[in-house]
Motif scaffolding. Structure first.
Motif, PDB file in Angstrom:
ATOM      1  N   ASN A  19       0.815  -1.210   0.000  1.00  0.00           N
ATOM      2  CA  ASN A  19       0.000   0.000   0.000  1.00  0.00           C
ATOM      3  C   ASN A  19       0.848   1.258   0.000  1.00  0.00           C
ATOM      4  OD1 ASN A  19      -2.326  -1.490  -0.048  1.00  0.00           O
ATOM      5  ND2 ASN A  19      -2.959  -1.016   2.044  1.00  0.00           N
ATOM      6  N   ALA A  20       1.942   1.246   0.778  1.00  0.00           N
ATOM      7  CA  ALA A  20       2.826   2.409   0.810  1.00  0.00           C
ATOM      8  C   ALA A  20       3.363   2.694  -0.588  1.00  0.00           C
ATOM      9  CB  ALA A  20       3.976   2.173   1.788  1.00  0.00           C
ATOM     10  N   SER A  21       3.699   1.644  -1.313  1.00  0.00           N
ATOM     11  CA  SER A  21       4.176   1.796  -2.685  1.00  0.00           C
ATOM     12  C   SER A  21       3.124   2.467  -3.558  1.00  0.00           C
ATOM     13  CB  SER A  21       4.545   0.432  -3.267  1.00  0.00           C
ATOM     14  OG  SER A  21       4.827   0.532  -4.644  1.00  0.00           O
ATOM     15  N   ILE A  22       1.884   2.003  -3.447  1.00  0.00           N
ATOM     16  CA  ILE A  22       0.796   2.563  -4.258  1.00  0.00           C
ATOM     17  C   ILE A  22       0.552   4.019  -3.902  1.00  0.00           C
ATOM     18  CG2 ILE A  22      -1.668   2.376  -4.774  1.00  0.00           C
ATOM     19  CD1 ILE A  22      -1.354  -0.671  -4.219  1.00  0.00           C
ATOM     20  N   LEU A  23       0.604   4.335  -2.609  1.00  0.00           N
ATOM     21  CA  LEU A  23       0.371   5.713  -2.174  1.00  0.00           C
ATOM     22  C   LEU A  23       1.449   6.660  -2.702  1.00  0.00           C
ATOM     23  CD1 LEU A  23      -0.711   4.994   1.505  1.00  0.00           C
ATOM     24  CD2 LEU A  23      -2.186   5.749  -0.360  1.00  0.00           C
ATOM     25  N   PHE A  24       2.700   6.241  -2.634  1.00  0.00           N
ATOM     26  CA  PHE A  24       3.777   7.089  -3.146  1.00  0.00           C
ATOM     27  C   PHE A  24       3.728   7.186  -4.672  1.00  0.00           C
ATOM     28  CE2 PHE A  24       5.997   6.423   0.997  1.00  0.00           C
ATOM     29  CZ  PHE A  24       6.195   7.769   1.302  1.00  0.00           C
ATOM     30  N   ASP A  25       3.254   6.138  -5.316  1.00  0.00           N
ATOM     31  CA  ASP A  25       3.156   6.158  -6.777  1.00  0.00           C
ATOM     32  C   ASP A  25       2.066   7.113  -7.249  1.00  0.00           C
ATOM     33  OD1 ASP A  25       3.790   5.299  -9.433  1.00  0.00           O
ATOM     34  OD2 ASP A  25       2.072   3.950  -9.387  1.00  0.00           O
ATOM     35  N   THR A  26       0.951   7.150  -6.520  1.00  0.00           N
ATOM     36  CA  THR A  26      -0.196   7.968  -6.931  1.00  0.00           C
ATOM     37  C   THR A  26      -0.234   9.333  -6.262  1.00  0.00           C
ATOM     38  OG1 THR A  26      -1.580   6.970  -5.202  1.00  0.00           O
ATOM     39  CG2 THR A  26      -1.583   5.909  -7.364  1.00  0.00           C
ATOM     40  N   GLY A  27       0.570   9.511  -5.198  1.00  0.00           N
ATOM     41  CA  GLY A  27       0.532  10.778  -4.474  1.00  0.00           C
ATOM     42  C   GLY A  27      -0.699  10.915  -3.607  1.00  0.00           C
ATOM     43  N   ARG A  28      -1.237   9.818  -3.159  1.00  0.00           N
ATOM     44  CA  ARG A  28      -2.433   9.847  -2.321  1.00  0.00           C
ATOM     45  C   ARG A  28      -2.039   9.884  -0.847  1.00  0.00           C
ATOM     46  NH1 ARG A  28      -7.434   5.411  -2.416  1.00  0.00           N
ATOM     47  NH2 ARG A  28      -8.660   6.381  -0.732  1.00  0.00           N
ATOM     48  N   GLY A  29      -2.295  10.992  -0.205  1.00  0.00           N
ATOM     49  CA  GLY A  29      -1.984  11.150   1.218  1.00  0.00           C
ATOM     50  C   GLY A  29      -0.538  11.489   1.498  1.00  0.00           C
ATOM     51  N   VAL A  30       0.317  11.414   0.466  1.00  0.00           N
ATOM     52  CA  VAL A  30       1.744  11.732   0.593  1.00  0.00           C
ATOM     53  C   VAL A  30       2.194  12.393  -0.709  1.00  0.00           C
ATOM     54  CG1 VAL A  30       2.339   9.850   2.189  1.00  0.00           C
ATOM     55  CG2 VAL A  30       2.339   9.430  -0.275  1.00  0.00           C
ATOM     56  N   PRO A  31       3.315  13.133  -0.672  1.00  0.00           N
ATOM     57  CA  PRO A  31       3.837  13.673  -1.934  1.00  0.00           C
ATOM     58  C   PRO A  31       4.217  12.526  -2.875  1.00  0.00           C
ATOM     59  CG  PRO A  31       4.857  14.764  -0.051  1.00  0.00           C
ATOM     60  CD  PRO A  31       4.106  13.584   0.495  1.00  0.00           C
ATOM     61  N   GLN A  32       3.915  12.676  -4.138  1.00  0.00           N
ATOM     62  CA  GLN A  32       4.242  11.632  -5.110  1.00  0.00           C
ATOM     63  C   GLN A  32       5.752  11.441  -5.186  1.00  0.00           C
ATOM     64  OE1 GLN A  32       2.670  12.350  -9.060  1.00  0.00           O
ATOM     65  NE2 GLN A  32       2.277  10.174  -9.358  1.00  0.00           N
ATOM     66  N   ASP A  33       6.191  10.197  -5.101  1.00  0.00           N
ATOM     67  CA  ASP A  33       7.616   9.901  -5.069  1.00  0.00           C
ATOM     68  C   ASP A  33       7.848   8.519  -5.699  1.00  0.00           C
ATOM     69  OD1 ASP A  33      10.260   9.271  -4.437  1.00  0.00           O
ATOM     70  OD2 ASP A  33      10.185  10.274  -2.485  1.00  0.00           O
ATOM     71  N   PRO A  34       8.142   8.479  -7.004  1.00  0.00           N
ATOM     72  CA  PRO A  34       8.323   7.185  -7.691  1.00  0.00           C
ATOM     73  C   PRO A  34       9.437   6.325  -7.097  1.00  0.00           C
ATOM     74  CG  PRO A  34       8.114   8.976  -9.280  1.00  0.00           C
ATOM     75  CD  PRO A  34       8.270   9.609  -7.938  1.00  0.00           C
TER      76      PRO A  34
END
Length: 321
Positions: A57-72
């Motif tokens: 989930n953390a990977s998906i959140l960072f990939d989409t920028g949901r709830g966190v700054p987007q960071d590939p």
């Protein structure tokens, strides 16, 4: 005097696992309430404790920028950690990172390796993409096997793909079965091809009116191949006025003159603008449509962009899912 029994504490590893589950569940609760930032914080904390679903989930959140700054880069890092623990969704996601060079250097060998791992674990999305990869290498038997595994699991894209592969092999009765399943779920492309099957009696009992009905339904949903085939079918039946009406609609919406995949050769793996089945490139955004050239992409984009949505991996909210 009272005898005091000391309650043994769980080992440290078990305590970490329990804490990870607690944080994961709390994060899922925040997610259901639309509190993305709080959910992201707890998912990341659980991920740092080694919780594999939280890492995914953390990977998906960072990939989409949901709830966190987007960071590939961080997205790829968490996908790698979860993939190393055997999570099939993370393995599939990591494969796409390597395929597109998002957060990691582009590496087709690594992309295929992780895709294969996810497919072997039974993830339908991975299986259908692995089938497509095998198809580009000319391994049709293996491509059919993997596509049908995903189709049996109910994945719509796989049902369409399995139908196309079986069609190309001449296995029309089997192709018709997959087309019916996809058409029953409202897929316009499958409806149109199945309409062609009924119109010609290929793989199913011939029923021209049923074929016209299916092609019309697909055409009304905007499927360009079905519109072209509907015009041809109506002309064959002598229904010239109806055919002319659909031809005018195609022209008004900018269809390529004379473009048609043809009832006999209609192929789901075809350029969505001109119908050609060679030199295809998959749309890098939605991963569902194909174009044969830059020109067809540019000319077909105005119509395609309305349906072009980048697929997103689902967040896991069940720690045991």
């Amino acid at each position: 005097s009272l005898i005091r029994h000391r309650v043994p504490l769980p080992p440290e590893s078990a305590s970490i696992t329990i804490m990870g589950d607690i944080k994961f569940q709390a994060a899922s609760d925040h997610l259901h309430r639309g509190e993305d930032e709080a959910a992201a914080r707890l998912f990341i904390e659980a991920a740092e404790l080694g919780h594999v679903k939280a890492q995914c989930n953390a990977s998906i959140l960072f990939d989409t920028g949901r709830g966190v700054p987007q960071d590939p880069v961080r997205a790829a890092l968490w996908a790698q950690r979860a993939a190393d623990q055997g999570d099939s969704q993370a393995q599939f996601n990591l494969s796409t990172f390597y395929l597109h060079g998002r957060g990691v250097p582009k590496d087709l060998h690594s992309s295929r390796r992780w895709l294969r791992k996810a497919a072997h674990q039974g993830l339908p999305n991975a299986q259908v993409h692995f089938a497509a990869w095998l198809r580009t290498e000319g391994k049709q038997d293996e491509a059919i096997e993997w596509s049908e595994r995903a189709a049996e699991a109910g994945l719509l894209e796989a049902q369409r793909g399995a139908a196309s592969l079986r069609h190309a092999r001449g296995d029309h009765h089997i192709a018709g079965r997959w087309l019916k399943l996809a058409a029953d779920r409202g897929d316009a492309g499958a409806m149109g091809v199945l309409g062609g099957y009924y119109f010609t009696g290929r793989g199913v009992e011939r029923d021209r009116e049923r074929g016209i009905e299916l092609m019309r339904s697909a055409a009304e949903r905007g499927d360009e191949h079905s519109r072209a085939d509907l015009v041809r079918a109506l002309l064959e039946l002598g229904r010239v006025a109806e055919a002319a009406e659909w031809a005018e609609r195609r022209a008004a919406e900018g269809a390529a003159p004379g473009s048609s995949a043809g009832i006999a050769d209609n192929n789901i793996f075809a350029c969505v603008f001109c119908g050609k089945t060679e030199n295809l490139k998959r749309c890098s955004r939605c991963r569902a449509a194909y174009f044969c050239s830059r020109e067809c992409l540019e000319r077909g984009w105005p119509a395609h962009k309305e349906r072009c949505v980048r697929p997103q991996a689902p967040l896991v909210v069940d720690p045991h899912g």
